[in-house]
Design a protein around this motif. Structure first.
Motif, PDB file in Angstrom:
ATOM      1  N   LYS A  18     -26.496  -7.426  21.821  1.00  0.00           N
ATOM      2  CA  LYS A  18     -26.928  -7.029  20.282  1.00  0.00           C
ATOM      3  C   LYS A  18     -26.783  -5.357  20.352  1.00  0.00           C
ATOM      4  O   LYS A  18     -26.339  -5.068  19.047  1.00  0.00           O
ATOM      5  CB  LYS A  18     -28.156  -7.647  20.085  1.00  0.00           C
ATOM      6  CG  LYS A  18     -28.052  -9.018  19.712  1.00  0.00           C
ATOM      7  CD  LYS A  18     -29.705  -9.509  19.758  1.00  0.00           C
ATOM      8  CE  LYS A  18     -29.749 -11.151  19.448  1.00  0.00           C
ATOM      9  NZ  LYS A  18     -30.995 -11.754  19.300  1.00  0.00           N
ATOM     10  N   LYS A  19     -27.441  -4.709  21.154  1.00  0.00           N
ATOM     11  CA  LYS A  19     -27.560  -3.443  21.018  1.00  0.00           C
ATOM     12  C   LYS A  19     -25.965  -2.737  21.175  1.00  0.00           C
ATOM     13  O   LYS A  19     -25.513  -1.851  20.306  1.00  0.00           O
ATOM     14  CB  LYS A  19     -28.397  -2.840  22.192  1.00  0.00           C
ATOM     15  CG  LYS A  19     -28.573  -1.305  22.116  1.00  0.00           C
ATOM     16  CD  LYS A  19     -29.674  -0.777  23.287  1.00  0.00           C
ATOM     17  CE  LYS A  19     -29.801   0.611  23.038  1.00  0.00           C
ATOM     18  NZ  LYS A  19     -30.810   1.049  23.983  1.00  0.00           N
ATOM     19  N   VAL A  20     -25.419  -3.125  21.691  1.00  0.00           N
ATOM     20  CA  VAL A  20     -23.707  -2.700  21.789  1.00  0.00           C
ATOM     21  C   VAL A  20     -23.037  -3.037  20.673  1.00  0.00           C
ATOM     22  O   VAL A  20     -22.365  -2.041  20.161  1.00  0.00           O
ATOM     23  CB  VAL A  20     -23.051  -3.585  23.082  1.00  0.00           C
ATOM     24  CG1 VAL A  20     -21.555  -3.235  22.952  1.00  0.00           C
ATOM     25  CG2 VAL A  20     -23.460  -2.931  24.772  1.00  0.00           C
ATOM     26  N   GLU A  21     -23.118  -4.246  20.048  1.00  0.00           N
ATOM     27  CA  GLU A  21     -22.634  -4.442  18.699  1.00  0.00           C
ATOM     28  C   GLU A  21     -23.299  -3.546  17.462  1.00  0.00           C
ATOM     29  O   GLU A  21     -22.337  -3.239  16.859  1.00  0.00           O
ATOM     30  CB  GLU A  21     -22.906  -6.014  18.223  1.00  0.00           C
ATOM     31  CG  GLU A  21     -22.080  -6.900  19.224  1.00  0.00           C
ATOM     32  CD  GLU A  21     -20.688  -6.772  19.324  1.00  0.00           C
ATOM     33  OE1 GLU A  21     -20.035  -6.476  18.130  1.00  0.00           O
ATOM     34  OE2 GLU A  21     -19.850  -6.726  20.404  1.00  0.00           O
ATOM     35  N   SER A  22     -24.673  -3.292  17.613  1.00  0.00           N
ATOM     36  CA  SER A  22     -25.071  -2.359  16.606  1.00  0.00           C
ATOM     37  C   SER A  22     -24.452  -0.689  16.823  1.00  0.00           C
ATOM     38  O   SER A  22     -24.375  -0.291  15.857  1.00  0.00           O
ATOM     39  CB  SER A  22     -26.852  -2.420  16.760  1.00  0.00           C
ATOM     40  OG  SER A  22     -26.921  -1.736  17.808  1.00  0.00           O
ATOM     41  N   ILE A  23     -24.288  -0.365  18.083  1.00  0.00           N
ATOM     42  CA  ILE A  23     -23.850   0.746  18.292  1.00  0.00           C
ATOM     43  C   ILE A  23     -22.409   1.009  17.745  1.00  0.00           C
ATOM     44  O   ILE A  23     -21.869   1.903  17.159  1.00  0.00           O
ATOM     45  CB  ILE A  23     -23.748   1.221  19.628  1.00  0.00           C
ATOM     46  CG1 ILE A  23     -25.216   1.549  20.022  1.00  0.00           C
ATOM     47  CG2 ILE A  23     -22.983   2.510  19.887  1.00  0.00           C
ATOM     48  CD1 ILE A  23     -25.663   1.726  21.648  1.00  0.00           C
TER      49      ILE A  23
END
Length: 106
Positions: free
Chosen positions: A68-73
């Protein structure tokens, strides 16, 4: 962001008989059971072996990164909203290198 060795941060693992859900672990267990029933031999695992099996199960259940964090970045980069604080990155890299050097010399 500080780079850490997550395996070193594990303070306690169960010692004793452990089970794994992996096919390889099940094959090994079956081989031991067969050997025991055919020859009457007794197999005992060392505490370290049991700890390694428990660690393998624990690691298999974790992800190497936060999807999820990778996608938000990725989204922030695509939208031009991602900002990099180069001084913070430099300071954290220096801290990580110092920690690595101290662990090698210590």
């Amino acid at each position: 962001m500080k780079i850490t060795d997550s395996i070193k941060n594990i303070t306690s693992l169960p010692v004793g008989n452990t089970t794994t859900n992996s096919a390889k672990g099940n094959e090994q267990a079956a081989a031991v059971s067969t050997a025991n029933s055919n020859t009457g031999a007794k197999v005992t695992l060392s505490p370290l072996s049991s700890q390694l099996q428990a660690l393998q199960v624990q690691i298999a259940g974790t992800s190497a990164f936060d999807t999820k964090k990778v996608e938000s970045i990725k989204t922030a980069i695509a939208n031009g909203q991602f900002q990099v604080d180069s001084s913070k990155i430099a300071n954290e890299l220096i801290t990580s290198v110092r920690d690595l050097l101290q662990s090698r010399n210590g």
